[in-house]
Design a protein around this motif. Structure first.
Motif, PDB file in Angstrom:
ATOM      1  N   LYS A   1       0.815  -1.210   0.000  1.00 21.13           N
ATOM      2  CA  LYS A   1       0.000   0.000   0.000  1.00 21.13           C
ATOM      3  C   LYS A   1       0.852   1.264   0.000  1.00 21.13           C
ATOM      4  O   LYS A   1       0.437   2.287  -0.515  1.00 21.13           O
ATOM      5  N   LYS A   2       2.027   1.181   0.602  1.00 20.36           N
ATOM      6  CA  LYS A   2       2.887   2.362   0.683  1.00 20.36           C
ATOM      7  C   LYS A   2       4.342   1.949   0.450  1.00 20.36           C
ATOM      8  O   LYS A   2       4.898   1.158   1.213  1.00 20.36           O
ATOM      9  N   ILE A   3       4.939   2.487  -0.612  1.00 22.91           N
ATOM     10  CA  ILE A   3       6.341   2.236  -0.929  1.00 22.91           C
ATOM     11  C   ILE A   3       7.085   3.564  -0.862  1.00 22.91           C
ATOM     12  O   ILE A   3       6.697   4.538  -1.514  1.00 22.91           O
ATOM     13  N   SER A   4       8.122   3.607  -0.051  1.00 23.41           N
ATOM     14  CA  SER A   4       8.859   4.852   0.154  1.00 23.41           C
ATOM     15  C   SER A   4      10.271   4.742  -0.401  1.00 23.41           C
ATOM     16  O   SER A   4      10.968   3.743  -0.149  1.00 23.41           O
ATOM     17  N   PHE A   5      10.684   5.758  -1.154  1.00 23.71           N
ATOM     18  CA  PHE A   5      12.055   5.871  -1.638  1.00 23.71           C
ATOM     19  C   PHE A   5      12.771   6.879  -0.742  1.00 23.71           C
ATOM     20  O   PHE A   5      12.261   7.974  -0.499  1.00 23.71           O
ATOM     21  N   ALA A   6      13.948   6.503  -0.276  1.00 23.68           N
ATOM     22  CA  ALA A   6      14.667   7.369   0.656  1.00 23.68           C
ATOM     23  C   ALA A   6      16.082   7.648   0.170  1.00 23.68           C
ATOM     24  O   ALA A   6      16.740   6.785  -0.412  1.00 23.68           O
ATOM     25  N   CYS A   7      16.517   8.878   0.426  1.00 21.27           N
ATOM     26  CA  CYS A   7      17.909   9.247   0.179  1.00 21.27           C
ATOM     27  C   CYS A   7      18.324  10.256   1.240  1.00 21.27           C
ATOM     28  O   CYS A   7      17.534  10.596   2.125  1.00 21.27           O
ATOM     29  N   ASP A   8      19.529  10.739   1.152  1.00 24.23           N
ATOM     30  CA  ASP A   8      20.071  11.590   2.209  1.00 24.23           C
ATOM     31  C   ASP A   8      19.278  12.878   2.370  1.00 24.23           C
ATOM     32  O   ASP A   8      18.940  13.282   3.478  1.00 24.23           O
ATOM     33  N   ALA A   9      18.955  13.537   1.263  1.00 23.94           N
ATOM     34  CA  ALA A   9      18.260  14.820   1.325  1.00 23.94           C
ATOM     35  C   ALA A   9      16.766  14.697   1.075  1.00 23.94           C
ATOM     36  O   ALA A   9      15.996  15.597   1.385  1.00 23.94           O
ATOM     37  N   GLY A  10      16.330  13.586   0.487  1.00 22.23           N
ATOM     38  CA  GLY A  10      14.907  13.384   0.244  1.00 22.23           C
ATOM     39  C   GLY A  10      14.369  14.082  -0.975  1.00 22.23           C
ATOM     40  O   GLY A  10      13.163  14.135  -1.179  1.00 22.23           O
ATOM     41  N   MET A  11      15.232  14.640  -1.821  1.00 20.70           N
ATOM     42  CA  MET A  11      14.742  15.383  -2.989  1.00 20.70           C
ATOM     43  C   MET A  11      15.370  14.910  -4.303  1.00 20.70           C
ATOM     44  O   MET A  11      14.697  14.838  -5.310  1.00 20.70           O
ATOM     45  N   GLY A  12      16.640  14.581  -4.300  1.00 22.07           N
ATOM     46  CA  GLY A  12      17.330  14.295  -5.556  1.00 22.07           C
ATOM     47  C   GLY A  12      17.087  12.897  -6.077  1.00 22.07           C
ATOM     48  O   GLY A  12      16.132  12.617  -6.799  1.00 22.07           O
ATOM     49  N   SER A  13      17.971  11.968  -5.686  1.00 17.19           N
ATOM     50  CA  SER A  13      17.904  10.614  -6.235  1.00 17.19           C
ATOM     51  C   SER A  13      16.631   9.882  -5.844  1.00 17.19           C
ATOM     52  O   SER A  13      16.057   9.140  -6.648  1.00 17.19           O
ATOM     53  N   SER A  14      16.147  10.094  -4.622  1.00 16.60           N
ATOM     54  CA  SER A  14      14.919   9.400  -4.200  1.00 16.60           C
ATOM     55  C   SER A  14      13.711   9.909  -4.977  1.00 16.60           C
ATOM     56  O   SER A  14      12.814   9.132  -5.325  1.00 16.60           O
ATOM     57  N   ALA A  15      13.670  11.208  -5.257  1.00 17.99           N
ATOM     58  CA  ALA A  15      12.567  11.767  -6.052  1.00 17.99           C
ATOM     59  C   ALA A  15      12.595  11.197  -7.466  1.00 17.99           C
ATOM     60  O   ALA A  15      11.559  10.859  -8.047  1.00 17.99           O
ATOM     61  N   LEU A  16      13.787  11.086  -8.009  1.00 22.40           N
ATOM     62  CA  LEU A  16      13.955  10.514  -9.345  1.00 22.40           C
ATOM     63  C   LEU A  16      13.489   9.065  -9.368  1.00 22.40           C
ATOM     64  O   LEU A  16      12.736   8.635 -10.257  1.00 22.40           O
ATOM     65  N   GLY A  17      13.930   8.294  -8.363  1.00 26.02           N
ATOM     66  CA  GLY A  17      13.555   6.886  -8.301  1.00 26.02           C
ATOM     67  C   GLY A  17      12.067   6.683  -8.097  1.00 26.02           C
ATOM     68  O   GLY A  17      11.447   5.824  -8.743  1.00 26.02           O
ATOM     69  N   ALA A  18      11.456   7.462  -7.200  1.00 25.82           N
ATOM     70  CA  ALA A  18      10.024   7.337  -6.941  1.00 25.82           C
ATOM     71  C   ALA A  18       9.213   7.667  -8.178  1.00 25.82           C
ATOM     72  O   ALA A  18       8.231   6.987  -8.499  1.00 25.82           O
ATOM     73  N   SER A  19       9.608   8.723  -8.873  1.00 23.37           N
ATOM     74  CA  SER A  19       8.898   9.126 -10.086  1.00 23.37           C
ATOM     75  C   SER A  19       8.968   8.030 -11.151  1.00 23.37           C
ATOM     76  O   SER A  19       7.947   7.687 -11.766  1.00 23.37           O
ATOM     77  N   ALA A  20      10.159   7.473 -11.364  1.00 21.82           N
ATOM     78  CA  ALA A  20      10.319   6.434 -12.374  1.00 21.82           C
ATOM     79  C   ALA A  20       9.554   5.163 -11.987  1.00 21.82           C
ATOM     80  O   ALA A  20       8.914   4.528 -12.830  1.00 21.82           O
ATOM     81  N   PHE A  21       9.605   4.795 -10.714  1.00 23.84           N
ATOM     82  CA  PHE A  21       8.930   3.582 -10.244  1.00 23.84           C
ATOM     83  C   PHE A  21       7.418   3.722 -10.359  1.00 23.84           C
ATOM     84  O   PHE A  21       6.713   2.786 -10.750  1.00 23.84           O
TER      85      PHE A  21
END
Length: 479
Positions: A388-408
């Motif tokens: 129900k909830k999948i979270s992508f995490a990175c150090d700042a929470g904006m760069g790589s994790s945002a990219l990964g979440a968007s693509a996923f």
């Protein structure tokens, strides 16, 4: 009969919504109570009429109440509604109010903070799935920058002056009660509202902001005391301790300790609900306490939260102790006397009294839960699988994790799945209820130190990784 049931249900829902609003205000104020107490101690000690007058240290008082405290409220309110981005936008809106107003903007901050969070939340929802892969950080940063710029200007030119005018009207109305000596009649509203668990609405929403404003001007305020006096509740519980029956008599002494010393006033609410006529005791006790405070001309330097006698004494400025203690004692005595008369006149059987208290406790809990249920932010989206909830995490929470979440998210959409929540977070902010947390392998051990309940998917690339492909396959198989 059906119409009566419908009318009753409508009233319950309406009351629950007001309770939820009070709970929201409390959740906005409560995390910052320590800052308010710190300001109250500064005021009590270092202003010219304080315990230790200090011209240098007293300079901390004004900027703290004008800038820091409203910004903290706005930040908390924005975060509650729109997460970290909502918190930033709420604070940006609040600074426009603060600079454009001549009064401490507590009410304004408690409005603009959640408003900023709401605007941020809706904007993010609008842009969801529309940001090209790789441009997430640029769009996210410029979105909050542009919205913050606009909200600051609107707050400065429009919202601030409107709130300031409304604040003046409320202040004039209540000051008129003070000037005419009719302030005690507020107990007609305060005491029934408290028993219905609306105490947070009147305290955090009305009296505390007015009290902070008055304290800045004169160093103390009676507004902090008109609804938080522990005296009426103490008198009621003392009467039950002496003249109650069975369960009520046995439990009242324990409730006294938690209510009077711990400051948890909800402990006496079931005793009032058990015998609704005792609301007269609370009203008369509250009114007599306010009248006593007025006669002595006393006040507190900050809101006593919780409403414990210790908090009252800690926030009492120099020269006010006799009046503050007298107000609490008078309220206790009046409430005790009236409640004692009511209990002595009661001829019901002991068993009826025990059942009544049990029912009242259940009713009291139900009333409180109604507000919690309305105010809760349910995020269920109808997905019947295990994800129900999948979270992508990175150090700042904006760069790589945002990219990964968007693509996923786009990969899920391509296979017809659009009801799984996929979001990116700073590693420290990942929700505890995440079913899966996707994190780079170099950050996996760091994340495990903070969260050992969520399933972790460790990856090497946020865009294309065999672990992400396996997760997609697993989601498809779970349908």
């Amino acid at each position: 009969m059906k119409e009566q049931a419908l009318s009753k249900k409508t009233k319950l829902v309406s009351r629950a919504k007001v309770q939820a609003f009070g709970g929201f205000l409390t959740n906005m104020v409560l995390p910052n109570i320590g800052a308010f107490i710190a300001w109250g101690l500064l005021t009590a000690l270092f202003i010219p009429t304080g315990w230790m007058p200090n011209e240098s240290l007293s300079q901390l008082v004004g900027p703290t109440i004008i800038y820091l405290l409203p910004l903290l409220l706005a930040y908390s309110g924005g975060r509650m509604v729109g997460g970290q981005r909502g918190a930033v936008l709420g604070a940006l809106g609040a600074i426009g109010l603060i600079i454009g107003a001549d009064i401490p903007m507590f009410l304004g901050a408690m409005i603009i903070g959640p408003l900023g969070g709401y605007v941020m939340k809706k904007t993010d929802e609008l842009l969801e799935d529309k940001i090209p892969v790789g441009f997430e950080m640029v769009v996210n940063n410029f979105t909050i920058g542009i919205l913050g710029f606009a909200l600051m200007i609107v707050s400065y030119l429009l919202i601030g002056p409107a709130i300031e005018a409304a604040n003046r009207l409320v202040t004039v109305a209540i000051e008129a009660l003070v000037a005419t000596g009719f302030l005690p009649i507020l107990s007609l509203v305060n005491e029934p509202a408290k028993v219905l668990f609306l105490n947070n609405v009147i305290d955090q929403g009305i009296y505390y902001p007015l009290g902070m404003q008055q304290t800045l001007e004169v160093g103390k305020s009676i507004y902090f005391m008109v609804a938080s006096n522990p005296g009426p509740g103490l008198g009621l519980l003392l009467a039950y301790s002496f003249y109650g029956k069975k369960v009520a008599k046995r439990t009242a002494p324990g409730a006294i300790i938690i209510h009077f010393f711990g400051g948890i006033h909800e402990l006496y609410f079931p005793y009032v609900l058990m015998k609704p006529i005792t609301i007269l005791s609370m009203i008369l006790g509250g009114a007599s306490g306010i009248l006593t405070f007025q006669l002595f001309g006393v006040g507190l330097v900050a809101g006593p939260s919780p409403g414990s006698i210790f908090a009252y004494l800690a926030l009492t400025p120099r020269g006010n102790f006799i009046g503050v203690i007298a107000g609490v004692l008078v309220a206790t005595a009046v409430s005790f006397f009236v409640t004692s008369l009511i209990l002595k006149a009661d001829k019901s059987a002991d068993e009826d009294d025990d059942e009544s208290l049990t029912d009242s406790i259940k009713k009291s809990k139900m009333m409180k839960e109604e507000g919690k249920k309305i105010g809760a932010n349910y995020s269920s989206k109808g997905f019947s699988g295990q994800f129900k909830k999948i979270s992508f995490a990175c150090d700042a929470g904006m760069g790589s994790s945002a990219l990964g979440a968007s693509a996923f998210k786009k990969q899920l959409k391509n296979i017809g799945i659009d009801d799984i929540e996929v979001k990116n977070y700073r590693i420290e902010d990942v929700p505890k209820d995440s079913d899966v947390v996707v994190v780079h392998k170099d950050l996996a051990e760091r994340f495990k130190l903070m969260n050992d309940t969520s399933r972790i998917v460790s990856i090497e690339s946020y865009l294309k990784d065999k672990e992400l492909e396996s997760l997609i396959d697993e989601i498809k198989d779970s349908l």
